[in-house]
Design a protein around this motif. Sequence first.
Motif, PDB file in Angstrom:
ATOM      1  N   TRP A  14       0.845  -1.189   0.000  1.00  0.00           N
ATOM      2  CA  TRP A  14       0.000   0.000   0.000  1.00  0.00           C
ATOM      3  C   TRP A  14       0.882   1.240   0.000  1.00  0.00           C
ATOM      4  O   TRP A  14       1.991   1.220   0.529  1.00  0.00           O
ATOM      5  N   LYS A  16       0.820   4.975   1.561  1.00  0.00           N
ATOM      6  CA  LYS A  16       0.184   5.912   2.485  1.00  0.00           C
ATOM      7  C   LYS A  16       0.577   7.303   2.007  1.00  0.00           C
ATOM      8  O   LYS A  16       1.757   7.657   2.002  1.00  0.00           O
ATOM      9  N   TRP A  27      -4.969   6.021   1.382  1.00  0.00           N
ATOM     10  CA  TRP A  27      -4.311   4.721   1.232  1.00  0.00           C
ATOM     11  C   TRP A  27      -4.610   4.240  -0.180  1.00  0.00           C
ATOM     12  O   TRP A  27      -5.766   4.178  -0.593  1.00  0.00           O
ATOM     13  N   LYS A  65      -4.768  -3.671   5.251  1.00  0.00           N
ATOM     14  CA  LYS A  65      -5.481  -2.402   5.372  1.00  0.00           C
ATOM     15  C   LYS A  65      -6.953  -2.621   5.086  1.00  0.00           C
ATOM     16  O   LYS A  65      -7.323  -3.258   4.114  1.00  0.00           O
TER      17      LYS A  65
END
Length: 71
Positions: A14, A16, A27, A65
């Motif tokens: 991911w 951020k 995200w 996430k």
Amino acid sequence: MIRNFGNKLGLAWWAKIETENPNTTYWYGPFLTKKSLKDNMSSFMKDLTDEGSTEIKHSLVRCKKDEPLTF
């Protein structure tokens, strides 16, 4: 989908992304590999810039996430 399975295991990549104007954390993901995330980052960053976001910082994270993906 395999990306979702990888995410559930905490193996997905991911990005951020934090902006100052607006003061938001995004995200972006999940991706199976760090390379595929890096290859797709420029279009997402361009979208943020086109929308007027400033002071954009990002980090690449391997994690699990869940929603929400924007704060």
